[in-house]
Design an enzyme around this catalytic site. Sequence first.
Site, short mmCIF file in Angstrom:
data_model
loop_
_atom_site.label_atom_id
_atom_site.label_comp_id
_atom_site.label_asym_id
_atom_site.label_seq_id
_atom_site.Cartn_x
_atom_site.Cartn_y
_atom_site.Cartn_z
N ASN A 28 101.27 -26.64 52.33
CA ASN A 28 102.39 -25.92 51.73
C ASN A 28 103.58 -25.95 52.67
OD1 ASN A 28 100.14 -25.16 50.17
ND2 ASN A 28 101.11 -23.24 49.59
N GLU A 40 103.05 -27.10 46.86
CA GLU A 40 101.70 -27.36 47.35
C GLU A 40 101.43 -28.86 47.27
OE1 GLU A 40 98.70 -24.54 45.89
OE2 GLU A 40 100.33 -23.51 44.84
N THR A 80 95.52 -28.37 50.51
CA THR A 80 96.95 -28.58 50.28
C THR A 80 97.75 -28.20 51.51
OG1 THR A 80 97.23 -26.36 49.32
CG2 THR A 80 96.78 -28.18 47.79
#
Length: 214
Positions: A46, A112, A44
């Site tokens: 962020n 995310e 992910t």
Amino acid sequence: MRPDGPRDPVVGPDSGPEPPYPVRLSGPVIKGFGRGSKELGIPTANIPAEELAEHPDLQVGVYYGVVALDPAKFQYHGDASRKGEDSQAAILPAVLSIGYNPFYKNKTRSIEIHIMPPLSSPSPTAEVTTQGQGHGQVKFHKLPDFYGTQLKLLILGYIRPEFDYVSLEALVEDIRVDCEVARASLQRPAYERYLAGGQGLDAVEKQRRWLVSF
């Protein structure tokens, strides 16, 4: 807990995003909780959650949309059809969560983003591969690290609320389905134009110009 029952394969109106979408968010890619790749196998990106203050009505949950990364710091080479366009930011499909992740009981809200391959590429999450002893494994799209790179995100629709889960495997499976729902939702013409352009629609082209302007 997540309710039992099948998931809708597509979300959002076929006619395209309706208010409040598209929603713009942007920021540098920062380090998250360190669980996405290590524990879940789901990379992910962020970005800081402070920009959510501009969107107080945006509820926690899972969303789909499109993203672009500053090509001065990160260039996507996974799409052969884009050869010769490295100076231009690639616009890619994405699924994202905004919230606290009840399974991990986070204390702070986070954004995310999982960046998926182009819709023209095979979906790595279309099926679960069976490993030894009958255990299934999901392969998610992975890119090289790009911490510090400016990211722009257009949220085009809402998939589902946050849930808690009985196991890590149940969480991963629901995220796999999220990816498939996001892909199917973005493959509709009114959404795919945010990725492909060329439709001559001023509102869409304005959003695309914002995405690739760094």
